[in-house]
Design an enzyme around this catalytic site. Structure first.
Site, mmCIF file in Angstrom:
data_model
loop_
_atom_site.group_PDB
_atom_site.id
_atom_site.type_symbol
_atom_site.label_atom_id
_atom_site.label_comp_id
_atom_site.label_asym_id
_atom_site.label_seq_id
_atom_site.Cartn_x
_atom_site.Cartn_y
_atom_site.Cartn_z
ATOM 1 N N GLN A 154 0.850 -1.192 0.000
ATOM 2 C CA GLN A 154 0.000 0.000 0.000
ATOM 3 C C GLN A 154 0.888 1.246 0.000
ATOM 4 O OE1 GLN A 154 -3.589 -0.580 2.870
ATOM 5 N NE2 GLN A 154 -1.890 -1.775 3.725
ATOM 6 N N ASN A 155 2.172 1.034 0.253
ATOM 7 C CA ASN A 155 3.096 2.160 0.367
ATOM 8 C C ASN A 155 3.433 2.707 -1.013
ATOM 9 O OD1 ASN A 155 3.022 1.681 3.083
ATOM 10 N ND2 ASN A 155 4.953 0.552 3.138
ATOM 11 N N VAL A 156 3.635 3.997 -1.054
ATOM 12 C CA VAL A 156 3.942 4.688 -2.328
ATOM 13 C C VAL A 156 5.380 5.221 -2.306
ATOM 14 C CG1 VAL A 156 1.525 5.312 -2.747
ATOM 15 C CG2 VAL A 156 2.959 6.851 -1.404
ATOM 16 N N ASP A 157 6.149 4.807 -1.253
ATOM 17 C CA ASP A 157 7.470 5.400 -1.026
ATOM 18 C C ASP A 157 8.587 4.770 -1.856
ATOM 19 O OD1 ASP A 157 7.333 3.715 2.186
ATOM 20 O OD2 ASP A 157 8.121 2.948 0.300
ATOM 21 N N HIS A 196 -1.321 1.331 -4.542
ATOM 22 C CA HIS A 196 -1.752 2.738 -4.518
ATOM 23 C C HIS A 196 -0.821 3.647 -5.294
ATOM 24 C CE1 HIS A 196 -3.914 1.530 -0.572
ATOM 25 N NE2 HIS A 196 -4.621 1.206 -1.638
ATOM 26 N N CYS A 256 3.553 24.348 -9.503
ATOM 27 C CA CYS A 256 3.122 22.982 -9.795
ATOM 28 C C CYS A 256 3.802 22.499 -11.069
ATOM 29 C CB CYS A 256 1.613 22.956 -9.991
ATOM 30 S SG CYS A 256 0.765 23.423 -8.491
ATOM 31 N N THR A 310 0.279 -2.515 8.905
ATOM 32 C CA THR A 310 -0.873 -1.814 8.349
ATOM 33 C C THR A 310 -2.031 -1.840 9.334
ATOM 34 O OG1 THR A 310 -2.500 -1.739 6.544
ATOM 35 C CG2 THR A 310 -1.578 -3.911 7.064
ATOM 36 N N SER A 311 -2.778 -0.719 9.335
ATOM 37 C CA SER A 311 -3.937 -0.625 10.238
ATOM 38 C C SER A 311 -5.149 -1.325 9.627
ATOM 39 C CB SER A 311 -4.260 0.849 10.489
ATOM 40 O OG SER A 311 -4.518 1.485 9.232
HETATM 41 C C1 BV8 Z 1 -11.737 2.943 -4.032
HETATM 42 C C2 BV8 Z 1 -1.988 6.763 -1.837
HETATM 43 C C3 BV8 Z 1 -13.594 2.822 -5.485
HETATM 44 C C4 BV8 Z 1 -2.060 8.254 -1.610
HETATM 45 C C5 BV8 Z 1 -3.677 5.753 -0.378
HETATM 46 C C6 BV8 Z 1 -14.855 -0.453 0.850
HETATM 47 C C7 BV8 Z 1 -14.472 -0.910 -0.413
HETATM 48 C C8 BV8 Z 1 -13.834 -0.052 -1.310
HETATM 49 C C9 BV8 Z 1 -13.566 1.277 -0.948
HETATM 50 C C10 BV8 Z 1 -13.933 1.735 0.298
HETATM 51 C C11 BV8 Z 1 -14.577 0.879 1.195
HETATM 52 N N1 BV8 Z 1 -14.801 1.591 2.335
HETATM 53 C C12 BV8 Z 1 -14.317 2.844 2.187
HETATM 54 C C13 BV8 Z 1 -13.807 2.974 0.952
HETATM 55 C C14 BV8 Z 1 -13.222 4.205 0.421
HETATM 56 C C15 BV8 Z 1 -11.727 4.330 0.648
HETATM 57 C C16 BV8 Z 1 -11.295 3.881 2.016
HETATM 58 O O1 BV8 Z 1 -10.782 2.788 2.180
HETATM 59 N N2 BV8 Z 1 -11.469 4.751 2.987
HETATM 60 C C17 BV8 Z 1 -11.045 4.451 4.341
HETATM 61 C C18 BV8 Z 1 -10.384 5.680 4.951
HETATM 62 C C19 BV8 Z 1 -12.260 4.013 5.118
HETATM 63 N N3 BV8 Z 1 -10.994 3.602 -0.357
HETATM 64 C C20 BV8 Z 1 -10.734 4.214 -1.517
HETATM 65 O O2 BV8 Z 1 -11.087 5.330 -1.785
HETATM 66 C C21 BV8 Z 1 -9.939 3.425 -2.536
HETATM 67 N N4 BV8 Z 1 -10.588 3.554 -3.795
HETATM 68 O O3 BV8 Z 1 -12.239 2.189 -3.288
HETATM 69 O O4 BV8 Z 1 -12.291 3.316 -5.223
HETATM 70 C C22 BV8 Z 1 -13.901 3.172 -6.881
HETATM 71 C C23 BV8 Z 1 -14.104 2.140 -7.811
HETATM 72 C C24 BV8 Z 1 -14.450 2.483 -9.112
HETATM 73 C C25 BV8 Z 1 -14.539 3.828 -9.501
HETATM 74 C C26 BV8 Z 1 -14.303 4.848 -8.575
HETATM 75 C C27 BV8 Z 1 -13.975 4.523 -7.256
HETATM 76 C C28 BV8 Z 1 -8.545 3.999 -2.720
HETATM 77 C C29 BV8 Z 1 -7.755 3.855 -1.467
HETATM 78 C C30 BV8 Z 1 -6.298 4.277 -1.719
HETATM 79 C C31 BV8 Z 1 -6.012 5.607 -1.043
HETATM 80 N N5 BV8 Z 1 -4.617 5.981 -1.236
HETATM 81 N N6 BV8 Z 1 -2.385 6.050 -0.611
HETATM 82 C C32 BV8 Z 1 -1.015 8.722 -0.643
HETATM 83 O O5 BV8 Z 1 -0.285 7.904 -0.050
HETATM 84 O O6 BV8 Z 1 -0.915 9.970 -0.498
HETATM 85 S S1 BV8 Z 1 -4.072 5.021 1.071
HETATM 86 C C33 BV8 Z 1 -2.851 5.368 2.167
HETATM 87 O O7 BV8 Z 1 -3.402 5.197 3.448
HETATM 88 C C34 BV8 Z 1 -1.701 4.415 2.102
HETATM 89 O O8 BV8 Z 1 -1.381 4.011 0.806
HETATM 90 C C35 BV8 Z 1 -2.163 3.279 2.955
HETATM 91 O O9 BV8 Z 1 -2.873 2.354 2.193
HETATM 92 C C36 BV8 Z 1 -3.138 3.947 3.865
HETATM 93 C C37 BV8 Z 1 -2.517 4.028 5.222
HETATM 94 O O10 BV8 Z 1 -2.717 2.786 5.777
HETATM 95 P P1 BV8 Z 1 -1.540 2.012 6.477
HETATM 96 O O11 BV8 Z 1 -0.495 1.740 5.478
HETATM 97 O O12 BV8 Z 1 -2.160 0.873 7.163
HETATM 98 O O13 BV8 Z 1 -0.929 3.060 7.498
HETATM 99 P P2 BV8 Z 1 -1.527 3.504 8.912
HETATM 100 O O14 BV8 Z 1 -0.770 4.714 9.325
HETATM 101 O O15 BV8 Z 1 -3.015 3.549 8.841
HETATM 102 O O16 BV8 Z 1 -1.156 2.274 9.877
HETATM 103 C C38 BV8 Z 1 0.192 1.983 10.168
HETATM 104 C C39 BV8 Z 1 0.170 0.679 10.930
HETATM 105 O O17 BV8 Z 1 1.520 0.285 11.188
HETATM 106 C C40 BV8 Z 1 -0.517 0.767 12.273
HETATM 107 O O18 BV8 Z 1 -1.295 -0.409 12.466
HETATM 108 C C41 BV8 Z 1 0.653 0.805 13.282
HETATM 109 O O19 BV8 Z 1 0.292 0.175 14.493
HETATM 110 C C42 BV8 Z 1 1.685 -0.001 12.562
HETATM 111 N N7 BV8 Z 1 3.072 0.367 12.837
HETATM 112 C C43 BV8 Z 1 3.588 1.603 13.085
HETATM 113 N N8 BV8 Z 1 4.920 1.494 13.219
HETATM 114 C C44 BV8 Z 1 5.261 0.193 12.998
HETATM 115 C C45 BV8 Z 1 4.073 -0.536 12.762
HETATM 116 N N9 BV8 Z 1 4.068 -1.862 12.525
HETATM 117 C C46 BV8 Z 1 5.264 -2.498 12.526
HETATM 118 N N10 BV8 Z 1 6.447 -1.866 12.747
HETATM 119 C C47 BV8 Z 1 6.478 -0.533 12.980
HETATM 120 N N11 BV8 Z 1 7.661 0.074 13.216
#
Ligand code: BV8
Length: 269
Positions: free
Chosen positions: A105-108, A125, A176, A220-221
């Site tokens: 899911q990472n874009v880095d 992503h 931009c 991932t969360s």
């Molecule tokens: C879409 C790029 C439809 C940009 C990102 C159900 C089905 C489908 C869609 C949805 C649905 N419900 C809701 C949706 C809509 C939405 C969604 O999911 N919303 C959420 C907020 C509820 N999804 C979408 O919009 C997706 N598109 O469904 O389109 C469609 C179909 C046809 C036509 C039109 C539309 C698109 C989603 C992609 C969004 N883009 N990234 C950018 O990066 O700027 S998402 C972005 O956030 C990241 O890529 C990543 O995926 C996400 C962050 O999540 P994590 O990676 O899990 O990071 P987080 O900080 O949350 O958690 C970190 C975890 O690590 C924690 O658990 C922590 O405890 C742990 N941790 C921390 N440190 C460590 C560690 N673990 C181990 N070691 C460590 N050291």
């Protein structure tokens, strides 16, 4: 189950799928999305990672992505990225009889920079290092670009304390990146945008046609969909789940608590 038992069990698995999130790159010093401090001080990534935000203020959104590009380029792949990369290369050896795929899911770009075999790595992503033209004439062409800064106006100081310049107005488009026909945008999948169909098809094909024995859910969360849904897809087909996170989970066969940059290499040795 102990880590030793996990390692023994893992070595018998023939099909392994990894789902990677921001927590894996936390070990390389990159902010997670929901972690303390978030990605960009008092801005919420969720508010900026949308087409509406870009439409409203492309200048602010480009400053956000310029900051993240700069941080990602300064960061180095950690041992967790390298462990997955080794597994991807092992699966290339027919003798190993191992099928392996990483869904990140990472874009880095850190998994690719760790030497992960590209055929076994799907960037769900998109990437901070892909830029896309927003004009119809360019057919929204995607280009790979690791320039830092992308344009002089988006240069980020190494000190990292880079915040949006309030004096810039949304119309300040010289800040931009543009191509000859239009404004460029970051080649990432924003909230509300579909994931690339090729990527979804390849992920679905791997899960549907191979029997995934083990899924590694790393840093991932599981709050973003449809990526989070792959866990249930594997579970419903009898695959077992190992969660590598700083927080313990009970929703899996193995919960390996700690910094994935340290726990993952041990578990995959
Ligand atoms: C879409 C790029 C439809 C940009 C990102 C159900 C089905 C489908 C869609 C949805 C649905 N419900 C809701 C949706 C809509 C939405 C969604 O999911 N919303 C959420 C907020 C509820 N999804 C979408 O919009 C997706 N598109 O469904 O389109 C469609 C179909 C046809 C036509 C039109 C539309 C698109 C989603 C992609 C969004 N883009 N990234 C950018 O990066 O700027 S998402 C972005 O956030 C990241 O890529 C990543 O995926 C996400 C962050 O999540 P994590 O990676 O899990 O990071 P987080 O900080 O949350 O958690 C970190 C975890 O690590 C924690 O658990 C922590 O405890 C742990 N941790 C921390 N440190 C460590 C560690 N673990 C181990 N070691 C460590 N050291």
């Amino acid at each position: 189950m102990s880590l030793t038992e996990f390692i023994a069990d893992r070595s018998r698995c023939k099909t392994i799928l990894a789902l990677v999130g921001a927590g894996l790159s936390a070990g390389s010093g990159l902010d997670t999305f929901r972690g303390a401090g978030g990605l960009w001080n008092n801005y919420n990534a969720m508010d900026l990672a949308t087409p509406d935000a870009f439409e409203r203020d492309p200048c602010l959104v480009w400053q956000f992505y310029a900051y993240r590009r700069h941080c990602a380029l300064k960061a180095k792949p950690n041992s967790g990225h390298k462990a997955l990369s080794q597994l991807s290369r092992l699966s290339l050896d027919p003798e190993s009889r191992l099928s392996f795929l990483t869904l990140t899911q990472n874009v880095d770009g850190l998994s690719a920079r760790a030497g992960h075999d590209k055929r076994a790595l799907l960037e769900l992503h998109g990437s901070l290092f892909s830029v896309k033209c927003t004009s119809f004439e360019c057919a929204y062409k995607n280009d790979f670009n690791m320039d830092d800064p992308l344009v002089p106006a988006l240069s980020v100081p190494d000190s990292g304390d880079y915040l949006p310049d309030p004096s810039l107005s949304p119309e300040d488009l010289p800040h931009c990146p543009r191509c000859k026909t239009g404004l460029l945008r970051p080649g990432v999948v924003w909230f509300g945008e579909p994931l690339p169909f090729r990527v979804i098809d390849m992920a679905d094909e791997f899960i549907m046609f191979k029997k995934v024995d083990l899924m590694l859910v790393i840093g991932t969360s599981l709050t973003v969909w449809p990526a989070a849904g792959y866990v249930d897809m594997v579970k419903s087909r009898g695959g077992r789940i190992a969660i590598f996170n700083t927080e313990t989970s009970s929703e899996c066969e193995w919960s390996v608590e700690g910094n994935a940059a340290e726990t993952l290499p041990k578990a995959l040795e």
